[in-house]
Design a protein around this motif. Structure first.
Motif, PDB file in Angstrom:
ATOM      1  N   MET A  76       0.836  -1.184   0.000  1.00 29.26           N
ATOM      2  CA  MET A  76       0.000   0.000   0.000  1.00 29.26           C
ATOM      3  C   MET A  76       0.877   1.242   0.000  1.00 29.26           C
ATOM      4  O   MET A  76       1.923   1.266   0.616  1.00 29.26           O
ATOM      5  N   THR A  77       0.377   2.240  -0.663  1.00 26.95           N
ATOM      6  CA  THR A  77       1.080   3.518  -0.668  1.00 26.95           C
ATOM      7  C   THR A  77       0.660   4.329   0.553  1.00 26.95           C
ATOM      8  O   THR A  77      -0.358   4.033   1.204  1.00 26.95           O
ATOM      9  N   GLU A  78       1.415   5.364   0.843  1.00 23.41           N
ATOM     10  CA  GLU A  78       1.058   6.238   1.956  1.00 23.41           C
ATOM     11  C   GLU A  78      -0.310   6.878   1.710  1.00 23.41           C
ATOM     12  O   GLU A  78      -1.126   6.998   2.623  1.00 23.41           O
ATOM     13  N   ALA A  79      -0.572   7.258   0.462  1.00 26.12           N
ATOM     14  CA  ALA A  79      -1.872   7.860   0.122  1.00 26.12           C
ATOM     15  C   ALA A  79      -3.003   6.882   0.390  1.00 26.12           C
ATOM     16  O   ALA A  79      -4.060   7.271   0.886  1.00 26.12           O
ATOM     17  N   GLN A  80      -2.793   5.603   0.070  1.00 24.37           N
ATOM     18  CA  GLN A  80      -3.828   4.607   0.326  1.00 24.37           C
ATOM     19  C   GLN A  80      -4.053   4.422   1.818  1.00 24.37           C
ATOM     20  O   GLN A  80      -5.196   4.311   2.266  1.00 24.37           O
ATOM     21  N   TYR A  91     -12.032   5.019   1.289  1.00 26.99           N
ATOM     22  CA  TYR A  91     -11.523   4.350   0.077  1.00 26.99           C
ATOM     23  C   TYR A  91     -12.487   4.406  -1.097  1.00 26.99           C
ATOM     24  O   TYR A  91     -12.064   4.500  -2.236  1.00 26.99           O
ATOM     25  N   ALA A 105      -6.921   7.022  -4.855  1.00 22.66           N
ATOM     26  CA  ALA A 105      -5.700   6.264  -4.542  1.00 22.66           C
ATOM     27  C   ALA A 105      -5.884   4.757  -4.755  1.00 22.66           C
ATOM     28  O   ALA A 105      -4.906   4.016  -4.770  1.00 22.66           O
ATOM     29  N   GLU A 162      -9.080  -2.849  -6.208  1.00 27.76           N
ATOM     30  CA  GLU A 162      -8.718  -2.660  -4.802  1.00 27.76           C
ATOM     31  C   GLU A 162      -9.941  -2.275  -3.964  1.00 27.76           C
ATOM     32  O   GLU A 162     -10.121  -2.757  -2.841  1.00 27.76           O
ATOM     33  N   GLU A 170      11.240   1.461   4.338  1.00 26.98           N
ATOM     34  CA  GLU A 170      11.770   1.560   2.989  1.00 26.98           C
ATOM     35  C   GLU A 170      12.646   0.356   2.716  1.00 26.98           C
ATOM     36  O   GLU A 170      13.374  -0.109   3.604  1.00 26.98           O
TER      37      GLU A 170
END
Length: 99
Positions: A1-5, A12, A17, A22, A93
């Protein structure tokens, strides 16, 4: 998942995002996490448009496992450990190749 998600997870359905698949997966997880657990035929048909039988089984097993863990923890009054206190859990990361 991205930070935006992660930040948009609570909204959602309206977020850009998340892809349509999804969003359907999250809808499925929500449906299977309710009591009684009941995913509509339309939702399952939507998932089958993009997921193989094997993928759908794996997704369902992952959702069921997380529901098991949540209910088991409630049975023994296991409280949150504070890992997500504040906003969201950070995603580590990955190191660059060769390091």
């Amino acid at each position: 998942m991205t930070e935006a998600q992660i930040l948009d997870l609570a909204r959602y359905r309206d977020s850009d995002a998340f892809s349509a698949l999804e969003k359907a997966v999250i809808d499925y997880a929500v449906a299977l996490s309710q009591t009684p657990a009941n995913a509509s035929d339309a939702l399952i048909a939507r998932l089958r448009e993009d997921l193989s039988d094997q993928q759908l089984v794996e997704l369902t097993a992952a959702i069921a496992w997380e529901n098991f863990r949540a209910r088991f923890n409630r049975g023994f009054d296991v409280a949150a450990q504070g890992f997500s206190a504040g906003a969201v859990c950070p995603i580590p990361e990955r190191p660059e190749a060769g390091r």
